[in-house]
Design a protein around this motif. Structure first.
Motif, PDB file in Angstrom:
ATOM      1  N   GLU A  35      69.226  42.001  27.088  1.00 30.93           N
ATOM      2  CA  GLU A  35      69.536  41.738  28.488  1.00 30.93           C
ATOM      3  C   GLU A  35      68.307  41.972  29.370  1.00 30.93           C
ATOM      4  N   PRO A  36      68.230  41.262  30.501  1.00 29.22           N
ATOM      5  CA  PRO A  36      67.019  41.314  31.338  1.00 29.22           C
ATOM      6  C   PRO A  36      67.008  42.476  32.317  1.00 29.22           C
ATOM      7  N   GLU A  37      67.344  43.677  31.845  1.00 27.11           N
ATOM      8  CA  GLU A  37      67.380  44.838  32.731  1.00 27.11           C
ATOM      9  C   GLU A  37      67.171  46.099  31.905  1.00 27.11           C
ATOM     10  N   LEU A  38      67.046  47.219  32.601  1.00 28.11           N
ATOM     11  CA  LEU A  38      66.865  48.492  31.909  1.00 28.11           C
ATOM     12  C   LEU A  38      68.119  48.865  31.125  1.00 28.11           C
ATOM     13  N   PRO A  39      67.987  49.626  30.041  1.00 27.06           N
ATOM     14  CA  PRO A  39      69.163  50.057  29.270  1.00 27.06           C
ATOM     15  C   PRO A  39      70.163  50.808  30.145  1.00 27.06           C
ATOM     16  N   TYR A  49      82.833  51.644  37.056  1.00 27.93           N
ATOM     17  CA  TYR A  49      82.056  50.513  37.587  1.00 27.93           C
ATOM     18  C   TYR A  49      82.989  49.387  38.025  1.00 27.93           C
ATOM     19  N   LEU A  50      83.974  49.088  37.204  1.00 26.95           N
ATOM     20  CA  LEU A  50      84.916  48.025  37.539  1.00 26.95           C
ATOM     21  C   LEU A  50      85.694  48.366  38.805  1.00 26.95           C
ATOM     22  N   GLU A  57      72.731  51.549  39.681  1.00 30.54           N
ATOM     23  CA  GLU A  57      71.802  52.670  39.518  1.00 30.54           C
ATOM     24  C   GLU A  57      72.431  53.780  38.679  1.00 30.54           C
ATOM     25  N   MET A  58      73.711  54.039  38.888  1.00 31.51           N
ATOM     26  CA  MET A  58      74.398  55.101  38.159  1.00 31.51           C
ATOM     27  C   MET A  58      74.586  54.742  36.681  1.00 31.51           C
TER      28      MET A  58
END
Length: 416
Positions: A35-39, A49-50, A57-58
């Motif tokens: 994926e194109p983001e940090l782990p 999250y949902l 960020e969290m």
């Protein structure tokens, strides 16, 4: 120096990279992420999250500065395509090749595809990645009625969030009870009743046969045996399959996961496999091979491999444990409770806090607890120490479980 290449930047891959540095490994460490983001963490995706209680960020396991400071070369959006074992190289989705001294496969798993007509309609969604969760969170504000296909952990975690937001939810399940692959009958029955009390509707023994739609959008699900179930959002949660394509292509031993030994080494001594993609022997299943989808397993296997690659080899023997937050109910599982022959209740289900101790051939194999964290911690110690407990002791509310779990084995604790 080629160093160590880790394919997969989920919990297992990230932990492997971090633990290599914790163990003093000084060579190059390359981490490849699809994926194109940090782990990031996956468990909150279907919960906090949902529900909007956690943001991007969290979710992040660490900021970019962590990778820079620990000299972890992270490549977002770069997936493993091919393993060239003879050359000790990997080919990436970008076409680049990287050499390795040792390769760690932490490729995880992917959602099982629902093989029915209409599965590609708008409004048919899955929940695996942060992008999936963000899309689902956006959709929830306009949903009139939701249908969940699959009464597993993800499906029921989503159902709990949806009904709390006033969305009617129907859960379609091909088997006879919720979470049947993971839970005992008493615990499964408790969760069914708890969700029904909140307004969730269950349809069991009702496999989905078609997703209906109008103008390209989902309108419901046809089932075998339970008719048509209306819904303008259909969440598919029917399990996962391990990502083993590159391992198969490289002719590594594979059977429901990449086969590894007690130290998590594959059939190639220069390649290890960890996390959701690995099939491994465990003393907590009488030496049978299992493939475990949990954060605990991913992180503990990563630490085990990192320690071996840093010169301190050991067999992997961590107690498996899991959790699932479904509304106000926190389910915790220690050990592998299925299969079992006897289930003993400790506490009262009517009070919303109890445990189920599962025994096979008279030996404790797993403990399922809901809102009883002390039972869960004691169970982990009992299983780790092979401390014997009888069904009669487990079911006796006056028996001091904590004392047994904490006692030295020489003071009367017997090996199971």
């Amino acid at each position: 120096m080629s160093g160590i290449v880790i394919a997969g930047a989920g919990q297992a891959g990230f932990q492997a990279a971090a633990s290599l540095r914790d163990n003093g490994y000084a060579g190059p460490v390359v981490l490849l992420g699809d994926e194109p983001e940090l782990p990031y963490q996956r468990p909150p995706l279907s919960k906090a999250y949902l529900d909007g209680k956690a943001d991007d960020e969290m979710l992040r396991l660490r900021p970019q500065s962590f990778f820079d400071e620990h000299r972890i070369e992270y490549h977002p959006g770069e997936s493993l395509v091919r393993i060239r074992r003879a050359e000790r190289q990997v080919e990436l989705s970008s076409g680049r090749r990287l050499a390795y001294d040792h390769l760690v496969l932490a490729t995880g798993s992917r959602n099982r595809v629902l093989p029915v007509p209409g599965a590609d309609l708008d409004g048919v969604v899955q929940l695996r990645t942060r992008a999936d969760a963000a899309d689902l969170r956006r959709r929830l504000s306009g949903v009139r009625r939701a249908v969940v296909i699959g009464a597993g952990f993800i499906g029921l975690e989503f159902a709990a969030v949806a009904v709390q937001r006033g969305i009617p939810v129907s859960v379609i399940e091909a088997t006879e009870r919720p979470m049947s692959r993971a839970l005992s009958v008493p615990m499964s029955s408790f969760f069914r009743a708890a969700h029904e009390a909140k307004g969730v509707r269950f349809l069991f023994d009702a496999p989905a046969t078609r997703i209906t739609g109008e103008n390209g959008r989902a309108t419901g699900v046809e089932t075998a045996g339970a008719g048509h179930v209306e819904g303008d959002l259909v969440l598919v949660g029917i399990g996962v399959v391990p990502n083993v394509d590159a391992a198969v292509d490289a002719q590594l031993a594979v059977a429901d996961g990449v086969l590894v030994d007690e130290q998590l080494v594959t059939s190639d001594p220069h390649i290890s496999a960890i996390g959701d993609c690995a099939s491994f022997p465990t003393p907590f299943a009488d030496g049978r091979r299992v493939r475990i989808e949990s954060v605990q397993n991913a992180a503990d296997q990563a630490r085990c491999v990192a320690s071996r690659l840093a010169g301190r080899p050991a067999s992997y023997a961590a107690v498996p444990w899991f959790w699932s937050d479904q509304g106000s109910l926190k389910l915790q599982i220690a050990g592998l409770s299925t299969p079992h022959e006897e289930a003993v209740l400790r506490g009262a289900p009517a009070g919303g806090a109890f445990s189920v101790f599962c025994f096979a051939r008279g030996r404790l194999v797993g403990v399922e607890s809901v809102n009883r964290p002390a039972d869960h911690m004691a169970a982990r110690r009992l299983l780790a120490g092979r401390i014997g407990i009888t069904p009669e002791q487990a079911g006796d509310p006056g028996f001091d479980l904590k004392a047994l779990a904490s006692a030295p084995r020489s003071a009367g604790a017997a090996a199971a």
